[in-house]
Design a protein around this motif. Structure first.
Motif, short mmCIF file in Angstrom:
data_model
loop_
_atom_site.label_atom_id
_atom_site.label_comp_id
_atom_site.label_asym_id
_atom_site.label_seq_id
_atom_site.Cartn_x
_atom_site.Cartn_y
_atom_site.Cartn_z
N PHE A 146 0.65 -1.22 0.23
CA PHE A 146 -0.02 0.36 0.19
C PHE A 146 0.46 1.34 0.31
O PHE A 146 0.93 2.06 -1.21
CB PHE A 146 -0.76 0.13 0.82
N ALA A 147 1.90 1.58 0.81
CA ALA A 147 2.93 2.21 0.90
C ALA A 147 3.49 2.97 -0.15
O ALA A 147 3.63 3.60 -1.15
CB ALA A 147 3.89 2.04 2.42
N ARG A 148 3.88 1.62 -1.25
CA ARG A 148 4.56 2.10 -2.17
C ARG A 148 3.14 2.07 -3.57
O ARG A 148 4.26 2.83 -4.83
CB ARG A 148 5.57 0.41 -3.01
N SER A 149 2.34 2.20 -3.55
CA SER A 149 1.07 2.52 -4.57
C SER A 149 1.48 3.70 -3.94
O SER A 149 1.00 4.77 -5.27
CB SER A 149 -0.07 2.29 -3.57
N ALA A 150 1.83 4.93 -3.41
CA ALA A 150 2.24 6.14 -3.54
C ALA A 150 2.78 7.26 -4.79
O ALA A 150 2.70 7.90 -5.25
CB ALA A 150 2.97 6.68 -2.11
N ALA A 151 3.45 6.07 -5.31
CA ALA A 151 4.96 6.70 -6.69
C ALA A 151 4.22 7.01 -7.66
O ALA A 151 4.30 7.23 -8.57
CB ALA A 151 5.50 5.28 -6.78
N SER A 152 2.93 5.95 -8.08
CA SER A 152 1.88 5.77 -9.21
C SER A 152 -0.03 6.97 -8.90
O SER A 152 -0.79 6.46 -9.24
CB SER A 152 1.67 5.09 -9.76
N TRP A 153 0.10 7.55 -7.59
CA TRP A 153 -0.57 8.32 -7.12
C TRP A 153 -1.29 8.84 -8.55
O TRP A 153 -0.31 9.66 -9.32
CB TRP A 153 -0.76 8.69 -5.86
N ASP B 10 9.32 9.50 -1.06
CA ASP B 10 10.59 9.10 -0.47
C ASP B 10 11.17 9.68 -1.88
O ASP B 10 10.63 10.25 -2.72
CB ASP B 10 10.72 7.59 -0.39
N MET B 11 12.61 9.70 -1.39
CA MET B 11 13.87 10.14 -2.34
C MET B 11 13.33 9.70 -3.28
O MET B 11 13.63 9.86 -4.75
CB MET B 11 15.08 9.57 -1.53
N GLU B 12 13.31 8.30 -3.56
CA GLU B 12 13.44 7.69 -4.82
C GLU B 12 12.07 7.83 -5.60
O GLU B 12 12.30 7.58 -6.91
CB GLU B 12 13.66 5.97 -4.60
N ASP B 13 11.24 8.24 -5.17
CA ASP B 13 9.86 9.00 -6.06
C ASP B 13 10.35 10.03 -6.10
O ASP B 13 9.03 10.46 -7.05
CB ASP B 13 8.66 8.62 -5.14
N ARG B 14 10.80 10.95 -5.73
CA ARG B 14 10.68 12.78 -6.53
C ARG B 14 11.09 12.42 -7.40
O ARG B 14 10.75 13.37 -8.29
CB ARG B 14 11.76 13.27 -5.12
N GLU B 15 11.89 12.00 -8.24
CA GLU B 15 12.00 11.93 -9.84
C GLU B 15 11.15 11.96 -10.67
O GLU B 15 11.11 12.57 -12.12
CB GLU B 15 14.00 11.35 -10.05
N GLN B 16 10.62 10.91 -10.37
CA GLN B 16 9.32 10.55 -11.41
C GLN B 16 8.36 11.21 -10.76
O GLN B 16 8.07 11.93 -12.39
CB GLN B 16 8.58 9.18 -10.96
#
Length: 218
Positions: free
Chosen positions: A91-98, A124-130
């Motif tokens: 669920f937490a990682r779903s935030a990358a594709s909200w 999270d830092m790994e999601d910011r570039e996207q």
């Protein structure tokens, strides 16, 4: 006050550019479907937001994904469902594709012709570039919510800005507003009967573009 008076827009990411509630509702479907009693969308989201609020004091310890993972498991416990750590992290990682609101990309493309666009976000830092790529902004213009740019005089000076140069675009309530001029966005279409409690009130980012064009024609 005129929209053309500002040099930069400080835009809250979630609920202004990103449709957080719809995205969370979608990501919570496995949990919702496992419940023994039916809950509607508003009830489920209320449970989610309460779980997040209860964990907010631990944000520095947990980080963004950790907070969402713990919120998921706390919410499941309150609803009488067992949830594994794997489910919580999924669920937490779903935030990358909200998902973005439909009008957000076009509005950002238009507004960056006239303003420096700063986006205030928890990610999270790994999601910011996207996220920067999706919003069409540079990495340095993605700012953490925990560090208010308008209250950071050193940051403002380093970027050639004064607090009055920046318009903060956020959702209500107005009682939580901080320093500087504010534009409230009412994406649900509901506005206070007493009128706009901020410098500007809009119903969407597309509405902000329309208002800006109106000011340009004056």
């Amino acid at each position: 006050m005129d929209l053309t008076d500002f040099r930069a827009l400080l835009i809250d990411c979630d609920d202004v550019l990103v449709d957080r509630d719809s995205s969370v509702w979608t990501a919570l479907q496995p949990l919702v479907q496992s419940l023994s009693r039916g809950l509607d969308r508003d009830e489920v989201l209320a449970e989610y937001h309460e779980a997040v609020r209860s964990l907010q004091p631990r944000y520095d310890e947990l980080g963004f994904s950790g907070l969402l993972c713990f919120a998921y498991r706390r919410m499941a416990e309150r609803l009488g469902v067992e949830a594994s750590w794997e489910e919580g992290m999924r669920f937490a990682r779903s935030a990358a594709s909200w998902v973005l609101f439909e009008d957000a990309p076009g509005a950002m493309l238009y507004l960056r012709k006239f303003y420096r666009l700063l986006v205030c976000v928890d990610r999270d830092m790994e999601d910011r570039e996207q996220l920067c790529e999706r919003l069409g902004i540079s990495f340095e213009d993605l700012l953490p919510r925990s560090n208010s740019a308008l209250e950071n005089r050193a940051w403002l000076r380093a970027n050639g800005l004064e607090p009055n140069d920046v318009l903060h675009i956020c959702r209500p309530p107005a009682e939580s507003l901080g320093v500087g001029a504010v534009c409230l966005i009412y994406r649900d279409g509901i506005q206070r009967e007493t009128g706009c409690p901020a410098a500007f009130c809009i119903s969407s980012m597309a509405n902000l573009v329309a208002k800006h064009q109106m000011f340009l024609r004056r």
